[in-house]
Scaffold this motif. Structure first.
Motif, PDB file in Angstrom:
ATOM      1  N   ARG A 122     -19.099  22.267  10.734  1.00 49.13           N
ATOM      2  CA  ARG A 122     -18.048  21.932  11.701  1.00 49.13           C
ATOM      3  C   ARG A 122     -18.076  22.902  12.877  1.00 49.13           C
ATOM      4  NH1 ARG A 122     -11.570  21.174  10.738  1.00 49.13           N
ATOM      5  NH2 ARG A 122     -11.085  20.936  12.940  1.00 49.13           N
ATOM      6  N   ALA A 123     -18.313  24.181  12.600  1.00 50.82           N
ATOM      7  CA  ALA A 123     -18.344  25.187  13.664  1.00 50.82           C
ATOM      8  C   ALA A 123     -19.455  24.905  14.667  1.00 50.82           C
ATOM      9  CB  ALA A 123     -18.518  26.581  13.063  1.00 50.82           C
ATOM     10  N   VAL A 124     -20.643  24.558  14.173  1.00 50.91           N
ATOM     11  CA  VAL A 124     -21.766  24.258  15.073  1.00 50.91           C
ATOM     12  C   VAL A 124     -21.471  23.004  15.891  1.00 50.91           C
ATOM     13  CG1 VAL A 124     -24.191  23.580  15.169  1.00 50.91           C
ATOM     14  CG2 VAL A 124     -23.477  25.441  13.659  1.00 50.91           C
ATOM     15  N   GLY A 125     -20.997  21.965  15.241  1.00 54.84           N
ATOM     16  CA  GLY A 125     -20.683  20.730  15.949  1.00 54.84           C
ATOM     17  C   GLY A 125     -19.607  20.928  17.004  1.00 54.84           C
ATOM     18  N   GLU A 126     -18.541  21.609  16.645  1.00 53.02           N
ATOM     19  CA  GLU A 126     -17.440  21.833  17.583  1.00 53.02           C
ATOM     20  C   GLU A 126     -17.871  22.765  18.715  1.00 53.02           C
ATOM     21  OE1 GLU A 126     -13.617  21.198  19.037  1.00 53.02           O
ATOM     22  OE2 GLU A 126     -14.751  20.163  17.482  1.00 53.02           O
ATOM     23  N   GLY A 127     -18.635  23.794  18.399  1.00 53.25           N
ATOM     24  CA  GLY A 127     -19.111  24.711  19.437  1.00 53.25           C
ATOM     25  C   GLY A 127     -20.010  24.020  20.436  1.00 53.25           C
ATOM     26  N   MET A 128     -20.883  23.161  19.944  1.00 54.70           N
ATOM     27  CA  MET A 128     -21.770  22.411  20.844  1.00 54.70           C
ATOM     28  C   MET A 128     -20.976  21.397  21.664  1.00 54.70           C
ATOM     29  SD  MET A 128     -25.143  21.949  18.498  1.00 54.70           S
ATOM     30  CE  MET A 128     -26.073  21.151  19.779  1.00 54.70           C
ATOM     31  N   SER A 145     -19.123  23.204  24.416  1.00 57.83           N
ATOM     32  CA  SER A 145     -19.978  23.873  25.400  1.00 57.83           C
ATOM     33  C   SER A 145     -20.855  22.906  26.186  1.00 57.83           C
ATOM     34  CB  SER A 145     -20.892  24.880  24.690  1.00 57.83           C
ATOM     35  OG  SER A 145     -20.128  25.851  24.026  1.00 57.83           O
ATOM     36  N   ALA A 146     -21.023  21.700  25.708  1.00 58.72           N
ATOM     37  CA  ALA A 146     -21.956  20.743  26.317  1.00 58.72           C
ATOM     38  C   ALA A 146     -21.702  20.507  27.808  1.00 58.72           C
ATOM     39  CB  ALA A 146     -21.945  19.435  25.551  1.00 58.72           C
ATOM     40  N   PRO A 147     -20.457  20.283  28.261  1.00 63.69           N
ATOM     41  CA  PRO A 147     -20.264  20.026  29.691  1.00 63.69           C
ATOM     42  C   PRO A 147     -20.739  21.187  30.573  1.00 63.69           C
ATOM     43  CG  PRO A 147     -18.309  19.384  28.464  1.00 63.69           C
ATOM     44  CD  PRO A 147     -19.210  20.093  27.511  1.00 63.69           C
ATOM     45  N   LEU A 148     -20.492  22.396  30.146  1.00 62.70           N
ATOM     46  CA  LEU A 148     -20.920  23.556  30.917  1.00 62.70           C
ATOM     47  C   LEU A 148     -22.442  23.666  30.951  1.00 62.70           C
ATOM     48  CD1 LEU A 148     -20.257  26.152  32.463  1.00 62.70           C
ATOM     49  CD2 LEU A 148     -20.177  27.316  30.257  1.00 62.70           C
ATOM     50  N   ILE A 149     -23.087  23.444  29.829  1.00 58.97           N
ATOM     51  CA  ILE A 149     -24.543  23.538  29.750  1.00 58.97           C
ATOM     52  C   ILE A 149     -25.205  22.442  30.593  1.00 58.97           C
ATOM     53  CG2 ILE A 149     -26.518  23.319  28.179  1.00 58.97           C
ATOM     54  CD1 ILE A 149     -24.717  24.723  26.072  1.00 58.97           C
ATOM     55  N   VAL A 150     -24.678  21.236  30.536  1.00 64.00           N
ATOM     56  CA  VAL A 150     -25.225  20.131  31.329  1.00 64.00           C
ATOM     57  C   VAL A 150     -25.045  20.412  32.818  1.00 64.00           C
ATOM     58  CG1 VAL A 150     -24.930  17.691  31.889  1.00 64.00           C
ATOM     59  CG2 VAL A 150     -24.997  18.419  29.508  1.00 64.00           C
ATOM     60  N   ALA A 151     -23.887  20.935  33.205  1.00 64.41           N
ATOM     61  CA  ALA A 151     -23.651  21.255  34.614  1.00 64.41           C
ATOM     62  C   ALA A 151     -24.615  22.344  35.096  1.00 64.41           C
ATOM     63  CB  ALA A 151     -22.211  21.703  34.819  1.00 64.41           C
ATOM     64  N   ALA A 152     -24.821  23.367  34.287  1.00 62.40           N
ATOM     65  CA  ALA A 152     -25.746  24.440  34.667  1.00 62.40           C
ATOM     66  C   ALA A 152     -27.172  23.897  34.802  1.00 62.40           C
ATOM     67  CB  ALA A 152     -25.696  25.560  33.630  1.00 62.40           C
ATOM     68  N   ALA A 153     -27.580  23.034  33.901  1.00 65.50           N
ATOM     69  CA  ALA A 153     -28.921  22.445  33.981  1.00 65.50           C
ATOM     70  C   ALA A 153     -29.055  21.597  35.243  1.00 65.50           C
ATOM     71  CB  ALA A 153     -29.199  21.602  32.741  1.00 65.50           C
ATOM     72  N   GLY A 154     -28.013  20.856  35.582  1.00 62.74           N
ATOM     73  CA  GLY A 154     -28.048  20.044  36.799  1.00 62.74           C
ATOM     74  C   GLY A 154     -28.157  20.897  38.047  1.00 62.74           C
ATOM     75  N   ILE A 155     -27.406  21.982  38.092  1.00 62.45           N
ATOM     76  CA  ILE A 155     -27.468  22.888  39.242  1.00 62.45           C
ATOM     77  C   ILE A 155     -28.855  23.505  39.349  1.00 62.45           C
ATOM     78  CG2 ILE A 155     -26.621  25.087  40.134  1.00 62.45           C
ATOM     79  CD1 ILE A 155     -23.852  24.240  38.987  1.00 62.45           C
ATOM     80  N   LEU A 156     -29.416  23.915  38.227  1.00 64.23           N
ATOM     81  CA  LEU A 156     -30.759  24.499  38.235  1.00 64.23           C
ATOM     82  C   LEU A 156     -31.798  23.489  38.720  1.00 64.23           C
ATOM     83  CD1 LEU A 156     -32.590  26.891  37.591  1.00 64.23           C
ATOM     84  CD2 LEU A 156     -32.712  26.057  35.253  1.00 64.23           C
ATOM     85  N   ALA A 157     -31.726  22.265  38.231  1.00 57.60           N
ATOM     86  CA  ALA A 157     -32.675  21.234  38.661  1.00 57.60           C
ATOM     87  C   ALA A 157     -32.535  20.948  40.149  1.00 57.60           C
ATOM     88  CB  ALA A 157     -32.462  19.961  37.849  1.00 57.60           C
ATOM     89  N   LEU A 158     -31.309  20.867  40.622  1.00 58.57           N
ATOM     90  CA  LEU A 158     -31.076  20.607  42.037  1.00 58.57           C
ATOM     91  C   LEU A 158     -31.582  21.757  42.901  1.00 58.57           C
ATOM     92  CD1 LEU A 158     -29.879  18.742  44.171  1.00 58.57           C
ATOM     93  CD2 LEU A 158     -27.695  19.909  43.861  1.00 58.57           C
TER      94      LEU A 158
END
Length: 70
Positions: free
Chosen positions: A17-23, A26-39
């Motif tokens: 549960r901890a891994v699932g909830e942590g991911m 955190s997913a929106p922040l990680i996806v946003a950072a990846a998008g900024i890096l790609a851009l």
């Protein structure tokens, strides 16, 4: 992400549960950072383009790269 996983684990004691909830949290922040890096890799501001021209940084066509490493 690891901090969120640890917080959830400390709260519940359940690893899965901890891994699932942590991911999930955190997913929106990680996806946003990846998008900024790609851009930022695709788009270069004018001062950076000028610097690249000055020092000779340029992209090679795929054929040249393939020929060198095959």
């Amino acid at each position: 992400m690891l901090a969120r996983i640890k917080e959830e684990y400390d709260r519940t004691g359940d690893t899965e549960r901890a891994v699932g909830e942590g991911m999930r949290r955190s997913a929106p922040l990680i996806v946003a950072a990846a998008g900024i890096l790609a851009l930022s890799c695709w788009w270069a501001p004018k001062p950076l383009r000028c610097l690249h021209r000055r020092i000779g940084v340029k992209e090679e066509p795929q054929e040249v790269l393939r020929r060198e490493y095959v």
